[in-house]
Write a protein that holds these residues in place. Structure first.
Motif, PDB file in Angstrom:
ATOM      1  N   ALA A   1       0.841  -1.276  -0.061  1.00 59.01           N
ATOM      2  CA  ALA A   1      -0.182   0.013   0.038  1.00 59.01           C
ATOM      3  C   ALA A   1       0.844   1.348  -0.127  1.00 59.01           C
ATOM      4  CB  ALA A   1      -0.891  -0.081   0.904  1.00 59.01           C
ATOM      5  N   VAL A   2       1.948   1.208   0.760  1.00 64.61           N
ATOM      6  CA  VAL A   2       2.883   2.593   0.945  1.00 64.61           C
ATOM      7  C   VAL A   2       3.349   2.664  -0.491  1.00 64.61           C
ATOM      8  CG1 VAL A   2       4.752   3.302   2.127  1.00 64.61           C
ATOM      9  CG2 VAL A   2       2.953   2.374   3.453  1.00 64.61           C
ATOM     10  N   GLY A   3       4.147   1.511  -0.907  1.00 65.04           N
ATOM     11  CA  GLY A   3       4.942   1.710  -2.338  1.00 65.04           C
ATOM     12  C   GLY A   3       3.907   2.275  -3.499  1.00 65.04           C
ATOM     13  N   CYS A   4       2.941   1.481  -3.578  1.00 61.81           N
ATOM     14  CA  CYS A   4       1.792   2.148  -4.632  1.00 61.81           C
ATOM     15  C   CYS A   4       1.374   3.407  -4.261  1.00 61.81           C
ATOM     16  CB  CYS A   4       0.639   0.999  -4.737  1.00 61.81           C
ATOM     17  SG  CYS A   4       1.138  -0.532  -5.347  1.00 61.81           S
ATOM     18  N   GLY A   5       0.979   3.751  -3.039  1.00 56.74           N
ATOM     19  CA  GLY A   5       0.853   5.011  -2.599  1.00 56.74           C
ATOM     20  C   GLY A   5       1.503   6.315  -3.163  1.00 56.74           C
ATOM     21  N   LEU A   6       3.122   5.881  -2.756  1.00 54.75           N
ATOM     22  CA  LEU A   6       3.927   6.984  -2.861  1.00 54.75           C
ATOM     23  C   LEU A   6       3.842   7.047  -4.832  1.00 54.75           C
ATOM     24  CD1 LEU A   6       6.752   6.096  -0.564  1.00 54.75           C
ATOM     25  CD2 LEU A   6       5.374   7.929  -0.442  1.00 54.75           C
ATOM     26  N   VAL A   7       3.824   6.071  -5.403  1.00 50.95           N
ATOM     27  CA  VAL A   7       4.013   6.341  -6.626  1.00 50.95           C
ATOM     28  C   VAL A   7       3.036   7.176  -7.221  1.00 50.95           C
ATOM     29  CG1 VAL A   7       4.140   5.021  -8.954  1.00 50.95           C
ATOM     30  CG2 VAL A   7       5.442   3.978  -6.989  1.00 50.95           C
ATOM     31  N   PHE A   8       1.745   6.789  -7.125  1.00 49.10           N
ATOM     32  CA  PHE A   8       0.375   7.235  -7.585  1.00 49.10           C
ATOM     33  C   PHE A   8       0.527   8.790  -6.992  1.00 49.10           C
ATOM     34  CE2 PHE A   8      -1.496   3.125  -7.716  1.00 49.10           C
ATOM     35  CZ  PHE A   8      -1.020   2.798  -8.959  1.00 49.10           C
ATOM     36  N   ALA A   9       0.813   9.046  -5.730  1.00 52.09           N
ATOM     37  CA  ALA A   9       0.752  10.183  -5.177  1.00 52.09           C
ATOM     38  C   ALA A   9       1.697  11.300  -5.680  1.00 52.09           C
ATOM     39  CB  ALA A   9       0.983  10.408  -3.339  1.00 52.09           C
TER      40      ALA A   9
END
Length: 287
Positions: free
Chosen positions: A90-98
Motif C-alpha cells: 500500500a505504501v509503495g503504490c501510494g507513493l508512486v500514485f501520489a
C-alpha cells in the motif's frame, strides 16, 4: 544607576535555555513512560502486574521473559507477515500514485485542477465508517474479500488523498527554474528532473512513506471488516489476546505482544531519521 555586565547578560539566555531544556526532558519523560511501562509489564508476572504496589523496574522476584515465549507462535508470524506485505504494498503504490498526482497538480496546467484539490480535501472529511458497507460489497463483487489484494486496495485508498496533499507541498516548494537551468545546459527533461528535482523531493517522499506506514500498520477497522478471524493483521492479533472469554487475560503476554508489534515501527524511525536529515542537507547544498 545599575550597570549590567556582559557576563550577567549572557547568564539570562543560558538560564532560559536551561529551563526550556528541563521542560523538554520532562515532556519527553511523560511521553515515553507508557512505552516504558509496556516493556516493563512484559517482564512481570501476572500476579505482580496486578499487585496494588506497582513494580517500577523489570528486576527482582517474578520477572522473566516467559511472556515473549507465549506470544511468539505461528499465528504471530503469520499476522506479522500479512501486515508487512499489505503495508509495504500500500505504501509503495501510494507513493508512486501520489507522486505522479502531485507533479501533475504542481507543474502542469490542467483543466479542473482546483476542483481536483477540493475533492481530495472532501474525501478526507468522509468518516471511514460510512464506507464500510460499500467497501464490503465492492470487494465481495470483485472476489477480493479476505485477500491481501483487497486489503491493500482499501489501505491505498485510505492513505492516498493525504499523501497527495503532502507531496503537493513538497513539489511546489522546489522551483521549476532548477530544471529549466539544467535543460539549458543540455539535460533532457527526464534527466533534469531525476538529477536535480528528485533528490530535493526525497525528504518529502520519506515523510509521506512514514505517515503511510503508520496509518496502515496500526489500522484495525478496515481489517476487521475485510479479513476473516483466521487471517488477521497484527492489530487484530493483538486485540484477540484481550477478548478471551473462557479464561483470564494474560496481561504480561499482551504487553509482550504490543512490544513486538511496535518493534517494526521503532526500527523504521531509527532507519529513516538519519536518512531524512542527510537527504535534507544534501538537497539544500545541491539547490
Amino acid at each position: 544607576m545599575t550597570v549590567t555586565t556582559p557576563l550577567a547578560r549572557n547568564r539570562r539566555p543560558r538560564a532560559g535555555r536551561t529551563a526550556l531544556n528541563v521542560l523538554a526532558l520532562l515532556l519527553a519523560a511523560v511521553w515515553a513512560f507508557p512505552v516504558y511501562w509496556m516493556v516493563n509489564g512484559s517482564f512481570q508476572s501476572l500476579s505482580r502486574l496486578r499487585s496494588p504496589e506497582p513494580a517500577w523496574l523489570p528486576f527482582g522476584e517474578g520477572t522473566s521473559a516467559d511472556a515473549y515465549g507465549r506470544v511468539v507462535d505461528a499465528s504471530f508470524w503469520d499476522s506479522m507477515q500479512l501486515s508487512l506485505v499489505v503495508t509495504l504494498l500500500a505504501v509503495g503504490c501510494g507513493l508512486v500514485f501520489a507522486f505522479l498526482a502531485a507533479l501533475a497538480i504542481s507543474r502542469f496546467r490542467i483543466r479542473g485542477k482546483g476542483a481536483f484539490v477540493v475533492v481530495i480535501l472532501v474525501v478526507q472529511m468522509i468518516p471511514a465508517e460510512a464506507l464500510f458497507i460499500s467497501q464490503y460489497k465492492m470487494l465481495s463483487g470483485w472476489g477480493l474479500f479476505n485477500t491481501i489484494a483487497g486489503l491493500t486496495v482499501l489501505y491505498l485508498a485510505m492513505i492516498l488523498p493525504f499523501t497527495i496533499w503532502m507531496l503537493r507541498g513538497f513539489v511546489a516548494g522546489v522551483p521549476a527554474d532548477l530544471e529549466e537551468a539544467a535543460m539549458v545546459d543540455g539535460c533532457s527533461r527526464f534527466r533534469a528532473f531525476f538529477t536535480i528535482t528528485f533528490p530535493l523531493l526525497a525528504p518529502g517522499l520519506v515523510a509521506c512513506g512514514v505517515y503511510g506506514f503508520l496509518q496502515c500498520w496500526n489500522e484495525i477497522t478496515l481489517a476487521t471488516v475485510v479479513m476473516d478471524p483466521s487471517n488477521r493483521t497484527v492489530p487484530l492479533w493483538l486485540q484477540g489476546m484481550t477478548t478471551v472469554s473462557n479464561k483470564a487475560i494474560d496481561w504480561p503476554a499482551v504487553m509482550a505482544g504490543a512490544t513486538l508489534v511496535a518493534v517494526p515501527v521503532i526500527a523504521l524511525f531509527m532507519l529513516v531519521q538519519n536518512r531524512m536529515a542527510s537527504g535534507m542537507v544534501s538537497g539544500a547544498v545541491k539547490g
